[in-house]
Scaffold this motif. Structure first.
Motif, PDB file in Angstrom:
ATOM      1  N   VAL A  64       0.720  -1.342   0.012  1.00  0.00           N
ATOM      2  CA  VAL A  64      -0.096  -0.245  -0.030  1.00  0.00           C
ATOM      3  C   VAL A  64       0.842   1.250  -0.160  1.00  0.00           C
ATOM      4  O   VAL A  64       1.985   1.272   0.689  1.00  0.00           O
ATOM      5  N   PHE A  65       0.443   2.227  -0.824  1.00  0.00           N
ATOM      6  CA  PHE A  65       0.975   3.528  -0.728  1.00  0.00           C
ATOM      7  C   PHE A  65       0.138   4.640   0.289  1.00  0.00           C
ATOM      8  O   PHE A  65      -1.063   4.428  -0.088  1.00  0.00           O
ATOM      9  N   LEU A  66       0.836   4.995   1.174  1.00  0.00           N
ATOM     10  CA  LEU A  66       0.225   6.160   1.787  1.00  0.00           C
ATOM     11  C   LEU A  66       0.373   7.599   1.498  1.00  0.00           C
ATOM     12  O   LEU A  66       1.831   7.648   1.773  1.00  0.00           O
ATOM     13  N   PHE A  67      -0.289   8.474   1.009  1.00  0.00           N
ATOM     14  CA  PHE A  67       0.295   9.709   0.787  1.00  0.00           C
ATOM     15  C   PHE A  67      -0.477  10.801   1.859  1.00  0.00           C
ATOM     16  O   PHE A  67      -1.631  10.843   1.887  1.00  0.00           O
ATOM     17  N   ASP A  68       0.464  11.586   2.762  1.00  0.00           N
ATOM     18  CA  ASP A  68      -0.149  12.448   3.511  1.00  0.00           C
ATOM     19  C   ASP A  68      -0.089  13.967   2.843  1.00  0.00           C
ATOM     20  O   ASP A  68       1.061  14.565   3.014  1.00  0.00           O
ATOM     21  N   GLU A  69      -1.070  14.476   2.402  1.00  0.00           N
ATOM     22  CA  GLU A  69      -0.957  15.836   1.730  1.00  0.00           C
ATOM     23  C   GLU A  69       0.278  15.927   0.890  1.00  0.00           C
ATOM     24  O   GLU A  69       1.085  17.037   1.341  1.00  0.00           O
ATOM     25  N   PRO A  70       0.773  15.304   0.067  1.00  0.00           N
ATOM     26  CA  PRO A  70       2.101  15.341  -0.761  1.00  0.00           C
ATOM     27  C   PRO A  70       2.324  16.595  -1.341  1.00  0.00           C
ATOM     28  O   PRO A  70       3.278  16.975  -1.527  1.00  0.00           O
TER      29      PRO A  70
END
Lengths: 353, 301
Positions: A154-160
Motif C-alpha cells: 500500500v502507498f500512503l500519501f499525506d497531503e504530498p
C-alpha cells in the motif's frame, strides 16, 4: 498489492475521542482519497493505517490480515509525507535505497531497483545529489521514489502536494495519477483539497469531525451528495443552498423563507410543509425562466460567465456558458435544472430524495 | 556612462572606508581577546625582574629566558634529561586529558539519550512533564558546587573514589550533563519527527531510527556539546582540588599550586598555563566550525 479494510476504527486521546468509528473498505489496486477540512481526522486515520499512531478500538486489515499490533516496518507500506521527510545526510540514491538496505536486499539489486524507479520519475541525473540541492518538485519525486522502489502493498500519501506551488501541484497531480495507473498499487491519499480528491481518486471518503460523511466515486459524491456537508464541501464554486418549506401538490414547489417560489420536479412523500434546504450547483442554472434574481457581480472568464446574484435574500452563484451583457442591479431570469436540484432536511441535513 | 562610473566609484570608496572601520574594530577586539594568551606565553620566558616591571615585548623590553620551561623540564637543555617536575607535569596533563575526554564522552552519550527522550516522548514523573524535567536538569547548575563539597567528600570516601580518575570522571560527567542535555534537546527539536516516522515505515525499529537517521543528523550538535564539555572539564578546579591529592590531580590544581610560600613562581606558572591552554587553542582553531554549526539552531534541515 493488497486490499485495506478499516472496521469501526476509533481513536481517543484520554477521554477525548477524535475518530468515532470509521469503516472503509479499499479493494486491491484502488486509489482512495481521504478528504475533509483540517482537523477532521484524515491524517490521524492515515497514520493509524501506517502504524505510527496506535488505534483505540476497531480493526485494520491489510491484505485480509489484522495489523493492529504490527510495527510500521512489518506492515509493508510506504508513506510519502507532507514535508517529504527525506534523510538530509543521504543522497538521492541512498534515500531511495534505504528501505531496501534495511531489508537486507543485496547491493546490486538495490542499485538496479533505485535506477529503475529513478528512470520512471526522471531522477537519474540527480541520484548523487543531496536533498538540500534539489527543488521542491524534485524532492517530491524523491519521496515518491522512496515509496515505489519498495514495491509495497500500500502507498500512503499525506497531503504530498501542499508544499508545492499551484502550477507544480497540477503537474504532480497528473504524475501521481499516471504512476498509479502504471503500478496499480493500492493507494490511500489524504488531502484537504477537494479538487485533488476529485481528479485523482477512484473513490473518495469525506470525513468531518472524525466521522465518515459519505463514501463514493467522485461523480457520485458530486451528483448525489448524501448530506449538506458533502454538498457544500465537494464542488467549486460551492452549491447554492436556500432555506424554506416544501409545498407538494399538482405542481410541487419549494417556498423560500421570503415567499419566493422555486420549481421542483417532485416532492418526497409526507413532505408537506417540511422545512428543508433547496440546493443546486452553479452550473445547473439556465438563462430565462420563472426565477427572478438581482445581479450583484458579473465575472466573465472568457470561457464562461460567473454571476453572483440575490435570490430569496441570499447570495447565489451561477455559472453560464453564455456571455451576459446585463449590469449589476438588473434582474436576471433563471431556471434551476429540475433534475439536478437537491433537497436536504433542514434539521438533520440528510438528503431527502 | 560617466555618471554611473562616478557613482560606482563613490560606492566603492564608501565600501572600502566602512570595511576599514569594521576590520579596524575587529583587529582591536582580537588584540584585546588574545592579549592574555600572549601575556601568559611571554611570561613563561621572563625572569622575576621582567615580571615585576611589566616588560611586554621580547628582545625589546627583555631578553627571553628558558627559566619557566626549565622548571617543568621542557626547555631545550632539559628535555633530554630525566626530570621529576616534567614527569609530574605529564602525569597531571594525562589526568586532565583522560578525565575531560572520558567525562565529556560519557556526558554526550547519556545526555543525548536523555535529550532525545525529552524531545520525542511525553513523560510524566509525578506532577512533572517534559518541560519541568528539562528545567530540573538545568536547575542543577544553579546550585553552587561548594554546597556539594562536604556530601561528595563523604560519599567519595565511603566509595573509595577519592583521588581516583574514575571518581573525577563521574563528577565531571555529572556537572556537564545539564548543559549537554540542553544543547542536544534543542538539536533534536530542530529535526522533524517525520524523519523517524519515515524511517519506521522504511523498516527501522525505534532504536535503529535513532542510531541510523537521527544521530548522524544531530552529529554537529553532539560534537559541539562534546567540545564544550571537554573545555569545561579541562578548566575545572574546585572538585579536582577537593577530591584528588596525589595520583589523580589535574593541571589546574598544579597551576594553582605554584603559589608557594616563597612567593609566586610566575615563570613556571606561565609555562604550565601555556601548556594547559594549548589543547584548548588547538580545539578552538580546528573544531570551531563544528561548535558554531552545532550551536546554531535550524542549521540541520
Amino acid at each position: 498489492m493488497a486490499s485495506v479494510d478499516l472496521v469501526d476504527v476509533r481513536k481517543a486521546y484520554g477521554d477525548h475521542e477524535v475518530i468515532h468509528g470509521v469503516s472503509i473498505s479499499i479493494s486491491d489496486g484502488q486509489f482512495v482519497a481521504l478528504v475533509g477540512p483540517s482537523g477532521c481526522g484524515k491524517s490521524t486515520l492515515l497514520r493509524m493505517i501506517a502504524g505510527l499512531e496506535p488505534i483505540t478500538a476497531g480493526e485494520i486489515r491489510i491484505d485480509s490480515k489484522v495489523v493492529n499490533d504490527l510495527e510500521p516496518k512489518d506492515r509493508d507500506i510506504a508513506m510519502v509525507f507532507q514535508n517529504y521527510a527525506l534523510y538530509p545526510h543521504k543522497n538521492v540514491a541512498d534515500n531511495m535505497g534505504f528501505a531496501l538496505q534495511m531489508r537486507r536486499v543485496p547491493k546490486p539489486q538495490i542499485a538496479e531497483r533505485v535506477k529503475r524507479a529513478a528512470e520512471i520519475l526522471g531522477l537519474v541525473p540527480y541520484l548523487g545529489r543531496y536533498p538540500r540541492q534539489l527543488s521542491g518538485g524534485q524532492r517530491q519525486r524523491v519521496a515518491m521514489g522512496r515509496a515505489i522502489v519498495r514495491d509495497p502493498k500500500v502507498f500512503l500519501f499525506d497531503e504530498p502536494l501542499s508544499n508545492l506551488d499551484a502550477k507544480l501541484r497540477v503537474q504532480m497531480r497528473a504524475e501521481i495519477k499516471e504512476l498509479h495507473q502504471r503500478l496499480k498499487t493500492t493507494t490511500v491519499y489524504v488531502t484537504h483539497d477537494q479538487v485533488e480528491a476529485m481528479t485523482m481518486a477512484d473513490k473518495i471518503v469525506v470525513l468531518h469531525d472524525g466521522v465518515v460523511e459519505q463514501i463514493g466515486s467522485p461523480l457520485e459524491l458530486y451528483d448525489r451528495p448524501a448530506n449538506l456537508f458533502v454538498a457544500g464541501f465537494i464542488g467549486s464554486p460551492a452549491m447554492n443552498m436556500i432555506q424554506g418549506i416544501i409545498r407538494p401538490g399538482a405542481t410541487p414547489t419549494f417556498e423560500a423563507e421570503d415567499g419566493t417560489q422555486l420549481p421542483l420536479s417532485g416532492a418526497p412523500s409526507n413532505s408537506d410543509g417540511r422545512k428543508a434546504i433547496y440546493g443546486f450547483r452553479p452550473e445547473h442554472l439556465t438563462l430565462g425562466g420563472p426565477v427572478k434574481t438581482e445581479i450583484a457581480v458579473i465575472e466573465p472568464t472568457g470561457s464562461e460567465t460567473q454571476v453572483v446574484a440575490r435570490l430569496a435574500g441570499q447570495k447565489i452563484v451561477g455559472v453560464f456558458r453564455e456571455r451576459i451583457s446585463a449590469r449589476p442591479g438588473e434582474m436576471l431570469a433563471v431556471a434551476p435544472n429540475l433534475s439536478s436540484v437537491h433537497l436536504f432536511d433542514a434539521t438533520s441535513g440528510q438528503r431527502l430524495q | 556612462m560617466g555618471r554611473t562610473g562616478a557613482r560606482t566609484g563613490g560606492i566603492s570608496a564608501r565600501y572600502f572606508s566602512s570595511r576599514i572601520v569594521i576590520y579596524g574594530l575587529l583587529i582591536l577586539w582580537a588584540i584585546i581577546c588574545l592579549f592574555p594568551i600572549y601575556w601568559t606565553f611571554t611570561t613563561s620566558f621572563k625572569v622575576a625582574v621582567n615580571v615585576t616591571q611589566g616588560h611586554l615585548i621580547p628582545w625589546v623590553d627583555f631578553t627571553p629566558d628558558w627559566r619557566g620551561w626549565r622548571s617543568i623540564g621542557l626547555s631545550p637543555d632539559t628535555i633530554g634529561e630525566t626530570s621529576t617536575p616534567r614527569e609530574e607535569f605529564l602525569k597531571r596533563f594525562e589526568n586532565s586529558i583522560i578525565a575531560s575526554l572520558c567525562a565529556a564522552a560519557l556526558a554526550v552519550v547519556i545526555g543525548s539519550c536523555a535529550a532525545y527522550g525529552l524531545s520525542r516522548f511525553n513523560y510524566k514523573f509525578g506532577p512533572m512533564r517534559n518541560k519541568d524535567i528539562s528545567f530540573f536538569f538545568l536547575s542543577q547548575l544553579i546550585l553552587p558546587p561548594v554546597v556539594l563539597a562536604m556530601p561528595f567528600l563523604v560519599l567519595y570516601k565511603e566509595l573509595a573514589l577519592l583521588d581516583t580518575r574514575i571518581g573525577l570522571i563521574l563528577i565531571y560527567t555529572l556537572t556537564v550533563l545539564p548543559i549537554v542535555i540542553w544543547i542536544m534537546r534543542d538539536q533534536f527539536d530542530t529535526i522533524p519527527t517525520e524523519l523517524e516516522q519515515a524511517a519506521l515505515v522504511d523498516g527501522c525499529s525505534a532504536w535503529s531510527a535513532f542510531l541510523r537517521i537521527i544521530l548522524p543528523i544531530a552529529l554537529p550538535g553532539m560534537v559541539a556539546a562534546f567540545i564544550l564539555s571537554v573545555i569545561l572539564c579541562w578548566n575545572e578546579y574546585f572538585f579536582a582540588a577537593l577530591l584528588t591529592s596525589t595520583s589523580a590531580k589535574t593541571l589546574p590544581v598544579m597551576v594553582a599550586s605554584q603559589t608557594g610560600s616563597q612567593g609566586i613562581n610566575w615563570w613556571s606558572m606561565a609555562a604550565l598555563s601555556t601548556a594547559a591552554i594549548l589543547p584548548l587553542i588547538v580545539i578552538g582553531i580546528f573544531l570551531e566550525r563544528y561548535i558554531v554549526k552545532g550551536l546554531t539552531a535550524g542549521s540541520v534541515k
